[in-house]
Design an enzyme around this catalytic site. Structure first.
Site, short mmCIF file in Angstrom:
data_model
loop_
_atom_site.label_atom_id
_atom_site.label_comp_id
_atom_site.label_asym_id
_atom_site.label_seq_id
_atom_site.Cartn_x
_atom_site.Cartn_y
_atom_site.Cartn_z
N HIS A 138 130.99 10.69 6.85
CA HIS A 138 129.93 11.12 6.12
C HIS A 138 129.18 13.12 7.13
O HIS A 138 128.67 13.17 6.53
CB HIS A 138 129.45 10.69 5.71
CG HIS A 138 128.81 9.51 4.79
ND1 HIS A 138 129.61 8.96 4.24
CD2 HIS A 138 129.45 7.77 5.54
CE1 HIS A 138 128.84 7.62 3.45
NE2 HIS A 138 128.83 7.57 5.16
N SER A 145 138.66 39.72 13.77
CA SER A 145 138.50 40.07 12.58
C SER A 145 138.41 41.73 13.18
O SER A 145 138.21 42.49 13.85
CB SER A 145 136.76 40.29 12.57
OG SER A 145 136.00 41.04 11.95
N LYS A 164 135.13 37.87 16.66
CA LYS A 164 135.80 36.94 16.25
C LYS A 164 136.56 36.47 17.53
O LYS A 164 137.06 37.32 17.02
CB LYS A 164 135.45 37.37 15.40
CG LYS A 164 134.36 37.64 14.04
CD LYS A 164 133.19 36.20 13.47
CE LYS A 164 134.09 35.12 13.26
NZ LYS A 164 134.41 35.22 12.03
N GLU A 215 143.61 26.63 10.36
CA GLU A 215 143.58 27.55 8.29
C GLU A 215 144.20 27.40 7.74
O GLU A 215 144.52 26.53 6.96
CB GLU A 215 142.66 28.57 8.13
CG GLU A 215 141.32 28.55 8.85
CD GLU A 215 140.44 29.85 8.87
OE1 GLU A 215 139.40 29.69 8.25
OE2 GLU A 215 141.06 31.05 9.76
#
Ligand code: ARG
Length: 459
Positions: free
Chosen positions: A157, A286, A292, A299
């Site tokens: 979970h 970024s 970043k 992704e």
């Protein structure tokens, strides 16, 4: 509009836009090589059946082999004005050998060619994919070797659950991809390729002639590595695409596994977890936030799942309720197939490289291992071995956790007298021992924890 394989019965030429709309050459050119293999067997069958003489057979075979060489040398240029790859090859053979080419398409249909071509494509791509899955597996095994004995945190979970060894964590993905490999192998083993279906009802060429032709073609068939026979049910052969549904399902399962791995690694590489350091070569920055380092590779792997599942669903929907036998709807199976194959191949290839460069941040993991609740299960099991019924043990440890949480006191810091109130078997010394990753791992006897990280994939 290039020369077509049909037309005499029409009074009018096809509408230009419609012709373009229905033509498939801009994607089915990928099947050129397989379509030539079909022609090679077919030419031999026509010779066996006495439709071609020796001279005609020789010329056609030579022309077809020349086209195969052109493909191998990257010289094959599909004519995008052709309707499809079958027509394009027919036209090219006509250019090369002249008159004998007019007999090439005798007693065959594009309906049997296309399914033959697609099966060979699936088979060849299946073995390329299997090799790539093997590469990812060896990268996972490399990681499992490198960090096998390091501790790792197991979640259910997405909440901290129990301690694992990193080897066991890797083994989960090794097991998933191992099953994918088996699925690919089974798929390729059971894929049987047929000739002689004609348009839907078979042809007048005797089975014997086809079988002789197949025998003659064994040299290049071996290269293709596939079993080829005469269609038992011609109708089924030209109607069915369940082999592509099966292949796309396997790719969807591989994709599901890759996307779960991607998600885990994205989570574990966040500052909040900080268990993993992702290779910079696979991250991007970024344009605005200078600090970043984004996990774009993972992704995108996760993101492609929509397309890969979509491709499977597109084919299932395409085939649903289609009347037997061939319908032009089926032409649209190819883009879904090619798309899934190309995407999953790229992902696996990159993943094999990516995984080798991931590193484990042991210090951060070890910090999490100080969370005593990770050992609550081991504590309850300790009581079970002292004869306490599990339900009771579960409650005792539950109360201990509640107390620790409410009073904000670590279990290890509780005085012995307090521990004894929860259970007389508890002592500071015993608890100190149990609330540790070493103990948690040492009591796991049913798993791979202590096995050598070598041969992880063996049963
Ligand atoms: N381009 C077609 C396909 O991909 C080939 C078969 C065409 N058959 C036909 N009767 N028009 O399915």
């Amino acid at each position: 509009m290039a020369k077509k394989l049909w037309g005499a019965r029409f009074k009018k030429e096809p509408n230009r836009d419609f012709f373009e709309f229905q033509s498939s050459i801009h994607y089915d050119y990928k099947l050129a090589q397989y379509d030539i293999y079909h022609s090679l067997i077919h030419v031999s069958a026509l010779r066996e059946a006495g439709i071609l003489n020796e001279e005609e057979e020789k010329k056609l075979i030579a022309g077809l082999l020349e086209l195969l060489r052109d493909i191998a040398d990257n010289k094959f240029k599909p004519d995008l004005n052709s309707e499809d790859i079958h027509t394009d090859i027919q036209n090219k053979i006509e250019e090369k050998v002249g008159k004998p080419a007019y007999k090439l398409h005798s007693l065959r249909s594009r309906n049997e060619q296309i399914v033959f071509d697609e099966k060979l494509y699936c088979s060849q791509q299946g073995s390329i994919l299997a090799d790539l899955v093997r590469k990812v597996l060896s990268s996972l095994e490399f990681l499992a070797q490198k960090y096998g004995d390091s501790y790792f945190v197991g979640y259910t979970h997405t909440q901290r659950a129990q301690v694992l060894l990193f080897r066991e964590y890797s083994l989960a993905f090794i097991s998933m991809l191992g099953r994918d490999l088996r699925r690919l192998d089974n798929f390729m083993d059971s894929l049987w390729i047929y000739i002689g279906a004609g348009a839907l009802a078979g042809t007048s060429i005797p089975k014997k002639a086809y079988n002789q032709a197949i025998k003659k073609s064994l040299t290049f068939l071996k290269e293709v590595g596939k079993g080829i026979g005469v269609a038992k049910s011609a109708l089924d052969n030209v109607s069915s695409r369940d082999f592509i549904v099966e292949f796309l399902s396997i790719l969807a399962i591989i994709q599901m596994h890759l996307s779960r791995l991607a998600s885990d690694f994205i989570l574990y590489s966040t500052k909040e977890f900080d268990f993993l350091d992702l290779p910079q070569e696979f991250c991007t920055g970024s344009s605005l936030m200078p600090h970043k380092k984004n996990p774009d590779f993972l992704e995108l792997v996760r993101g492609y799942t929509g397309i890969i599942y979509g491709n499977l669903f597109s084919l299932l929907t395409l085939m649903k309720g289609l009347n037997l036998s061939y319908n032009r709807d089926m032409q649209l199976d190819k883009q879904a197939l090619f798309s899934s194959v190309d995407i999953v191949k790229k992902e696996l290839q990159l993943m094999a490289d990516f995984l080798k460069k991931v590193s484990l941040k042991k210090e951060n993991i070890n910090r999490v291992l100080e969370d005593e609740y990770l050992y609550a299960t081991e504590l309850a099991e300790f009581l079970v071995y002292k004869g306490v019924p599990f339900q009771e043990a579960h409650q005792i440890v539950g109360r201990l956790i509640k107390y620790s949480e409410e009073k904000k006191v670590k279990i290890k810091d509780m005085p012995e007298s307090l521990l004894k109130k929860f259970h007389q078997e508890f002592s500071s010394e015993v608890l100190k021992k149990i609330l540790s990753p070493e103990y948690a791992i040492s009591v796991k006897k049913s798993t791979f924890s202590k096995a050598s990280s070598r041969n992880l994939r063996k049963k």
